[in-house]
Enzyme design. Sequence first.
Site, mmCIF file in Angstrom:
data_model
loop_
_atom_site.group_PDB
_atom_site.id
_atom_site.type_symbol
_atom_site.label_atom_id
_atom_site.label_comp_id
_atom_site.label_asym_id
_atom_site.label_seq_id
_atom_site.Cartn_x
_atom_site.Cartn_y
_atom_site.Cartn_z
ATOM 1 N N SER A 159 -3.923 1.455 9.901
ATOM 2 C CA SER A 159 -2.815 1.533 10.849
ATOM 3 C C SER A 159 -2.458 2.999 11.127
ATOM 4 O O SER A 159 -3.268 3.736 11.660
ATOM 5 C CB SER A 159 -1.620 0.728 10.325
ATOM 6 N N ASP A 207 -5.593 -8.376 16.663
ATOM 7 C CA ASP A 207 -4.472 -7.586 16.136
ATOM 8 C C ASP A 207 -3.193 -7.910 16.906
ATOM 9 O O ASP A 207 -3.154 -7.833 18.128
ATOM 10 C CB ASP A 207 -4.796 -6.095 16.265
ATOM 11 N N HIS A 209 -3.492 -7.794 12.248
ATOM 12 C CA HIS A 209 -3.365 -6.406 11.806
ATOM 13 C C HIS A 209 -3.767 -6.230 10.341
ATOM 14 O O HIS A 209 -4.355 -5.230 9.962
ATOM 15 C CB HIS A 209 -1.934 -5.923 12.017
#
Length: 802
Positions: free
Chosen positions: A668, A741, A775
């Site tokens: 991330s 995601d 994610h």
Amino acid sequence: MKPFFSVMFLLWGATAFAQENITYQKPTSEILQLADYQRPPSVSISPDENWILLSYRSTYKSLDDLNQPEVRLGGLRVNPATNMSSATNYVNNLKIKKFGASEETQVKGLPSDARIANVSFSPNSKNLAFTNSTGAGLELWLVDIATATAKKLTEADLNASMGNPIQWYRDGSQMLVSKLPANRAAWIDSSKDLPKGPTVSTSDGQISQLRTYQDLLKNPQDETNFETLSTSELYTVNLQGQQTKMFDAAMYSQRSFSPDGKYVLLAMVKRPFSYVVPYYNFPQETAVFDLATKSKVKVVNESPLIEVLPKGFSSTRTGKRNLSWRTDKPATLVYVEALDGGDATKKVEWRDELFSWDAPFDQAATSLMKVADRYAGALWGDKEHALVYTQWYDTRNEKIFLLNPTTKSSKVISERNSQDVYSAPGNVHTVKNEFGAYVMLVDNGRSYWIGDGFTKDGQFPFVDELDFNTLKKKRLYSSNVKGKKEDISRIIDLKKSEILVSIQSPTEYPNYYVKNMKTGKTQALTQLENPFKALTGVHKEVIHYKRKDGVDLSGTLYLPAGYDMNKKEKLPLLIWAYPTEYKDKATAGQNTASPYEFTYPSYGSFVYWVTKGYAVLDDAAFPIIGEGETEPNDTFIEQLVANGEAAIDAVDKLGYIDRTKVGVGGHSYGAFMTANLLTHSKLFAVGIARSGAYNRTLTPFGFQREQRNYWDVPAIYNTMSPFMNADKMKTPMLLIHGAADNNPGTFTLQTERYFQALKNLGAPVRMVLLPFEAHGYASEENILHTLWEQDQFLEKYLKNKN
């Protein structure tokens, strides 16, 4: 239904840029023996602290689990077959253990092929409720704790699309349950319908600062389907399975009983919907209902569609916010309203005002206090004691006020930088009052606080007594367990000096104990085994070092088992990190890492590779600091590179590494960090960037902790974007991203476009898109393949680098 597609990867090396169709791979035996483990159960304690619940689930999901039907509407991702979040991690077994018992008891009568979620103790600790997902939908089940026996209470007709569908009544005799409407509307399949017109959104010219969102509504058909998905009827279900309809069909987003059990607070989503914000910004009506008569007592709030908000993290909407029950009174609501229009840029004396409103709400609400910062919550005690929390993001200032709700007098009892972990006062001990609601324990004007106890010399969790009259603190207990890490979960009995703690070490899995604060004697409550014994003998230490500007940094260093500290063979080094923004150097340099913490390898770090002859610096500190009027991101790149250089220098100074063989990675925002480090420095031989964002112009109204928009500071957005500087990136990099995601700002498109730029500019880069993954990655196939990809990449470009 999600479309199935092949696992597509892009080949690196001499045959670069051709697509490679390969099957899922598994990592080498050293990594696989750690990754292929049995997950220990999670532990829950009953409200009366007499029972322990052990919940078991599979270590990973399967790819088939991720390939189930899914609808994405209004910010929700729901499996329409189960009417439940498609991201749910299901429990497959439950065991119960009495406090002090040596053995746990298997719960009998559980559903076959159990897919358990939403597990909750009854307030009286006599029962457990849970949902079970089946092919037909969602069922409600009950466990009698005394006999450890489960039974089904309802058919598969619950609706958990908007969250947990179960709410226990205060007395534990029944539950308020969200169920599918009897006349539920049919689902609209518009995949083959021709549109009757364009989709149009408008702006009335108001300035707003909305971030990017995913899974939004797109057309009228989506609106209808969202309403179908989120609409429930509310029923009471007793312990025998008898059902009574309480409230008609609506899109219920909140349910909350008054402490005396006479009323229920219900929030309901209303039209008009929006195509630019998720459902929680849609209009909502909040009302109080009388449980005895099922009648509406009062509409206590009506919030409009929120598509416009002022700039700044301390900005908020107008109208009533944080509407909830006061736990110290039978039926009183509290809420806060902005006095500055919700606009953090306005210069005003007072920002928020806190109100108290007694049922049946036919009299005006009473003002309790005004605060100069933004209200951040309250903890109620008795008629003379409550705590009110405030915060202001720009300065990271956090205050705690002691409020007398009767006299309306208040005083500050704590003021600190919210990121200053060394000064954190801890959390206040709570107990159940006569209503069965949790309140702050106040004993002769004294309260009790449980803190993490981080200091510059290490971590020493504590229990403090605070006298509200004198504001003097008395330390009742300070942990100092040698060679282990102790965490205090709660106070069990002050008179007996008993607390609940968990104790762990690098090779001892965290287990729970009842501990006497005075004698130090412990009683084991759980005996969970270490599933990672292959890491026994691995050297682990927290190292401390400084950045070139004097900022204190730290990281957890791992060296392979058997590594000769005298010969100091030069090892390749892997650094895993995640940048964090601060407003001053002092708090940025504080350390919360412990060398005594259990070593829990996961796909979210590089710890696996210590078994393959690498040195690993895990959770390396990467602070980004902006003091005074300067924002952290004003010098993001310079500080990022300085952090990386300091980490390498520190481990190199110890003599353990070949500094020409250093890799860096992150997930991330850590992936964003990795791409920037490879772009703007020559410190690293390789990088692994997972599920990141690389073009900040695609998140133009702020990202991470950046409040300014692109048009405020275009140079900063462009400089910080690896995509804008792709021509400078020549270091081998592995890009990995979940193909589904759902995180705001890290659309899969971010990686796809960044890869295309790097590819066309001749960078040595490989992209891996993981089917069905959001994610965070969940399936066994994708996680093991991710580990294989990383291992292959590191072996080629780092360990065996020429």
